[in-house]
Design a protein around this motif. Structure first.
Motif, PDB file in Angstrom:
ATOM      1  N   ALA A 157      83.085  37.720  -7.598  1.00  0.00           N
ATOM      2  CA  ALA A 157      82.097  38.736  -7.237  1.00  0.00           C
ATOM      3  C   ALA A 157      82.510  39.437  -5.958  1.00  0.00           C
ATOM      4  CB  ALA A 157      80.725  38.103  -7.037  1.00  0.00           C
ATOM      5  N   THR A 186      84.674  32.265 -11.828  1.00  0.00           N
ATOM      6  CA  THR A 186      83.671  33.248 -11.443  1.00  0.00           C
ATOM      7  C   THR A 186      84.198  34.078 -10.281  1.00  0.00           C
ATOM      8  OG1 THR A 186      82.043  31.515 -11.919  1.00  0.00           O
ATOM      9  CG2 THR A 186      81.207  33.513 -10.880  1.00  0.00           C
ATOM     10  N   ARG A 188      79.068  43.023  -9.604  1.00  0.00           N
ATOM     11  CA  ARG A 188      80.063  42.596 -10.570  1.00  0.00           C
ATOM     12  C   ARG A 188      80.327  41.100 -10.499  1.00  0.00           C
ATOM     13  NH1 ARG A 188      85.948  44.904 -10.757  1.00  0.00           N
ATOM     14  NH2 ARG A 188      86.615  42.781 -10.992  1.00  0.00           N
ATOM     15  N   VAL A 189      79.280  40.305 -10.683  1.00  0.00           N
ATOM     16  CA  VAL A 189      79.459  38.859 -10.770  1.00  0.00           C
ATOM     17  C   VAL A 189      79.944  38.568 -12.183  1.00  0.00           C
ATOM     18  CG1 VAL A 189      78.370  36.597 -10.591  1.00  0.00           C
ATOM     19  CG2 VAL A 189      77.604  38.465  -9.106  1.00  0.00           C
TER      20      VAL A 189
END
Length: 147
Positions: free
Chosen positions: A107, A105, A58-59
């Motif tokens: 992750a 971002t 799930r980046v």
């Protein structure tokens, strides 16, 4: 036993033209490289051993980091398995003049502790402070479904 707070790392990278894509912002692969490196550092602090990346899930790239801004990369280990360490990684863009930040971002990653080329057991992580508990709860609440 290591604490979640012991694994919390914040690093900065100035986005240069050599890091950029055609849109004058940090290339996604470069950002992922930075995330992997800082995430591994958190995992190694938790494992007390060298670690390798097992998976990144799930980046989410929510917005770009323009050339000239700073990528602020933050990671921490929040859970361990027998030989694995789960790490939350977040990136923000930071204005170098004002220090203002905006999330870009995020992750989740799993690293495996390695000794002599083989997986090795890792110690249990503790949440011995309010900050450690907050970090763990945040990561677990947002963690993608695990199989």
């Amino acid at each position: 036993m290591p604490s979640i707070a012991d694994t919390h790392i914040v690093n900065r990278e100035r986005v240069q033209p050599t890091h950029a894509n055609n849109y004058q912002s940090a290339h996604g692969g470069i950002v992922m490289k930075w995330m992997d490196e800082i995430g591994a550092m958190s995992a190694m602090r938790a494992a007390r051993a060298s670690c390798v990346t097992a998976q990144m899930s799930r980046v989410d790239f929510e917005r770009p980091i323009p050339i000239g801004d700073t990528a602020l990369i933050e990671s921490y280990a929040y859970a361990t398995g027998r030989t694995s360490v789960r790490v939350r990684i977040e990136v923000a863009r930071e204005d170098p003049h004002t220090g203002d930040t905006e999330e870009t971002t995020s992750a989740y990653a799993t690293f495996v502790a390695i000794e002599d080329g083989e997986p090795t057991p890792v110690p249990e992580l503790t949440a011995d402070s309010e900050e450690s508990q907050r970090l763990r709860e945040t990561a677990l609440a947002e963690e993608p479904d695990r199989e």
